[in-house]
Scaffold this active site. Structure first.
Site, PDB file in Angstrom:
ATOM      1  N   TRP A  62      52.003  35.127  43.986  1.00 64.23           N
ATOM      2  CA  TRP A  62      51.246  36.059  42.919  1.00 64.23           C
ATOM      3  C   TRP A  62      50.735  37.475  43.341  1.00 64.23           C
ATOM      4  O   TRP A  62      50.687  37.589  41.900  1.00 64.23           O
ATOM      5  CB  TRP A  62      50.160  34.952  43.170  1.00 64.23           C
ATOM      6  CG  TRP A  62      49.986  33.942  42.410  1.00 64.23           C
ATOM      7  CD1 TRP A  62      50.146  32.359  43.401  1.00 64.23           C
ATOM      8  CD2 TRP A  62      50.441  34.053  41.286  1.00 64.23           C
ATOM      9  NE1 TRP A  62      49.982  31.102  41.963  1.00 64.23           N
ATOM     10  CE2 TRP A  62      50.228  32.569  41.203  1.00 64.23           C
ATOM     11  CE3 TRP A  62      50.176  33.864  39.889  1.00 64.23           C
ATOM     12  CZ2 TRP A  62      50.855  31.420  39.935  1.00 64.23           C
ATOM     13  CZ3 TRP A  62      49.996  33.276  38.478  1.00 64.23           C
ATOM     14  CH2 TRP A  62      49.987  31.813  38.504  1.00 64.23           C
TER      15      TRP A  62
ATOM     16  N   ASP B  16      42.883  39.191  45.824  1.00 66.29           N
ATOM     17  CA  ASP B  16      43.218  37.934  44.754  1.00 66.29           C
ATOM     18  C   ASP B  16      42.436  36.439  46.056  1.00 66.29           C
ATOM     19  O   ASP B  16      43.337  36.137  46.571  1.00 66.29           O
ATOM     20  CB  ASP B  16      44.770  38.149  44.264  1.00 66.29           C
ATOM     21  CG  ASP B  16      44.479  36.543  43.636  1.00 66.29           C
ATOM     22  OD1 ASP B  16      43.483  36.012  43.326  1.00 66.29           O
ATOM     23  OD2 ASP B  16      46.168  36.822  43.663  1.00 66.29           O
TER      24      ASP B  16
ATOM     25  N   LYS C 203      40.211  26.897  40.589  1.00 66.78           N
ATOM     26  CA  LYS C 203      40.209  25.803  41.468  1.00 66.78           C
ATOM     27  C   LYS C 203      38.899  25.573  42.603  1.00 66.78           C
ATOM     28  O   LYS C 203      39.138  24.152  42.163  1.00 66.78           O
ATOM     29  CB  LYS C 203      41.488  26.835  42.992  1.00 66.78           C
ATOM     30  CG  LYS C 203      42.351  26.967  42.250  1.00 66.78           C
ATOM     31  CD  LYS C 203      42.334  28.824  42.018  1.00 66.78           C
ATOM     32  CE  LYS C 203      44.040  28.637  41.373  1.00 66.78           C
ATOM     33  NZ  LYS C 203      45.551  28.578  40.758  1.00 66.78           N
TER      34      LYS C 203
HETATM   35  N1  PMP Z   1      46.685  34.428  41.454  1.00 65.69           N
HETATM   36  C1  PMP Z   1      46.391  33.363  42.404  1.00 65.69           C
HETATM   37  C2  PMP Z   1      46.362  33.376  43.449  1.00 65.69           C
HETATM   38  C3  PMP Z   1      46.595  31.919  41.555  1.00 65.69           C
HETATM   39  O1  PMP Z   1      46.623  30.822  42.187  1.00 65.69           O
HETATM   40  C4  PMP Z   1      46.608  32.063  40.530  1.00 65.69           C
HETATM   41  C5  PMP Z   1      46.875  31.013  39.308  1.00 65.69           C
HETATM   42  N2  PMP Z   1      47.905  29.614  40.335  1.00 65.69           N
HETATM   43  C6  PMP Z   1      46.450  33.197  39.826  1.00 65.69           C
HETATM   44  C7  PMP Z   1      46.892  34.903  40.480  1.00 65.69           C
HETATM   45  C8  PMP Z   1      47.053  33.062  37.562  1.00 65.69           C
HETATM   46  O2  PMP Z   1      45.720  32.940  37.532  1.00 65.69           O
HETATM   47  P1  PMP Z   1      45.141  32.693  35.998  1.00 65.69           P
HETATM   48  O3  PMP Z   1      46.245  31.462  35.785  1.00 65.69           O
HETATM   49  O4  PMP Z   1      43.678  32.152  36.141  1.00 65.69           O
HETATM   50  O5  PMP Z   1      46.049  33.420  35.746  1.00 65.69           O
END
Ligand code: PMP
Length: 370
Positions: free
Chosen positions: A101, A181, A205
């Site tokens: 991520w 994030d 989550k």
């Molecule tokens: N950052 C992290 C740490 C994540 O776990 C996720 C999704 N699993 C995201 C960003 C992306 O999130 P989204 O699917 O809501 O765009």
């Protein structure tokens, strides 16, 4: 009928939050219609919006310097929106990368930088391997992080959901405003949020369903944000309009309200944190007890309390493990497709009993097959 759901997100929600939604679905508070059908400008929805925010502020200790925003587009949109707002022309932003991520956040900031005249720079990474898929086993130490003293901000991912790598400290950012994030470890423990200029988290989550991103933004930072980008992407637009500039995801925010009520009823974050630590310990202890059988790819100090990743000796055994889990009504244990293996997500709404049941499966399986 409900299963033991270890999904990484969308993840299991607290049963009382869902039951309340069910009970109120057709007739919200005697109004003769569902909250889904209420105007986002009406007083009934407004009460929901304000309660979701005020409970979040109270339970998570969001400082008065920070605004709580509800945005759309997922945490992925924030990967682009944060540099659009806070990476001025001619400046550079720092990235700490310890998982997939963080890589994505960096890649989007580079694209935005190209478009809008800024730069994105890696201040530290723990990625291993030259291929497309790097592996990550830990977060960087403070000594490894080399912040640019002139950086517009430093961005990091407090918990890498796919790799199961979590920061158990706030990394040193030098003088730069800290941006995080926090999607997969938002609100699972008491946190000193005054250290952050900006926090964002997809709700799906720990705090609600997908479709809404919770943002905690320091007001002075938002005010300084760029104005030469579309209004809808400026964080000040949401901040100045209490996240009601356009139609917000009302039902998702309503569910956040229900989850916040549940957190409060459970005794707040102290109780939730204690339970989360107990859950993670039960599962890691079972894995460690059979360390010759299970492989734990993450260094002990960086092990995630939310997403626990492990491998079995072969893919065939992994398939058998999943089949045995299914027999015990457990779902969502398959690792992310990019890394394989197993992953158990133990977010707030996962009860201690589920973690203990998983620990039992881990022990039983190793004794049988090891
Ligand atoms: N950052 C992290 C740490 C994540 O776990 C996720 C999704 N699993 C995201 C960003 C992306 O999130 P989204 O699917 O809501 O765009």
């Amino acid at each position: 009928m409900r299963v033991l759901n270890f999904n990484a997100g969308p993840a299991t929600l607290p049963l009382p939050a869902l039951e309340l939604a069910r009970d109120e679905l057709l007739d919200f508070g005697g109004t003769g219609m569902s909250i889904l059908e209420h105007s986002h400008r009406g007083k009934d929805y407004d009460a929901v919006h304000q309660e979701a925010k005020s409970l979040l502020r109270e339970l998570y200790g969001v400082p008065s310097t920070h605004q709580i925003l509800f945005l759309q587009g997922g945490a992925s949109q924030l990967f682009a929106q944060v540099p659009m707002n806070f990476l001025p022309r001619g400046k550079s932003a720092d990235f700490v990368v310890n998982g997939a991520w963080g890589e994505k956040a960096l890649a989007e900031a580079k694209v935005v930088g190209e478009m809008l005249g800024g730069k994105a720079r890696v201040a530290a990474t723990t990625g291993q391997g030259d291929g497309k898929e790097k592996s990550y086993a830990r977060v960087p130490t403070d000594a490894e992080i080399q912040p640019d003293p002139a950086a517009a901000y430093l961005h990091y991912t407090s918990n890498e959901t796919i790799h199961g790598v979590e920061f158990h400290r706030v990394p040193s950012a030098g003088a730069a405003p800290l941006v995080c994030d926090m999607s997969s470890d938002f609100m699972w423990k008491k946190t000193d949020l005054s250290k952050y200029a900006l926090v964002y988290a997809g709700a799906q989550k720990n705090v609600g369903p997908s479709g809404v991103v919770v943002v905690l933004a320091r007001e002075d930072l938002v005010k300084e944000g760029r104005k030469d980008i579309p209004k809808i992407f400026q964080l000040r637009t949401a901040a100045d309009n209490d996240s009601l500039y356009n139609t917000p995801p009302t039902f998702a925010i309503y569910l956040i309200r229900n989850v916040m009520r549940w957190v409060k009823a459970e005794g707040g974050l102290d109780a939730i944190e204690q339970r989360n630590r107990e859950k993670a310990k039960a599962v890691y202890d079972a894995l460690d007890a059979h360390a010759g059988f299970y492989e734990l790819p993450v260094d002990r100090e960086s092990r995630s309390v939310m997403n626990l990743v492990f491998r079995l000796p072969s893919e065939a055994l992994e398939a058998e493990f999943l089949a045995e889990a299914k027999k015990r009504k457990m779902v969502g244990l398959k690792g992310h497709r990019s890394v394989g293996g197993m992953r158990a997500s133990l977010y707030n709404a996962v009860p201690v009993e589920w973690a203990k049941a998983l620990a039992e499966l881990i022990s039983d399986f190793a004794k049988q097959k090891g």
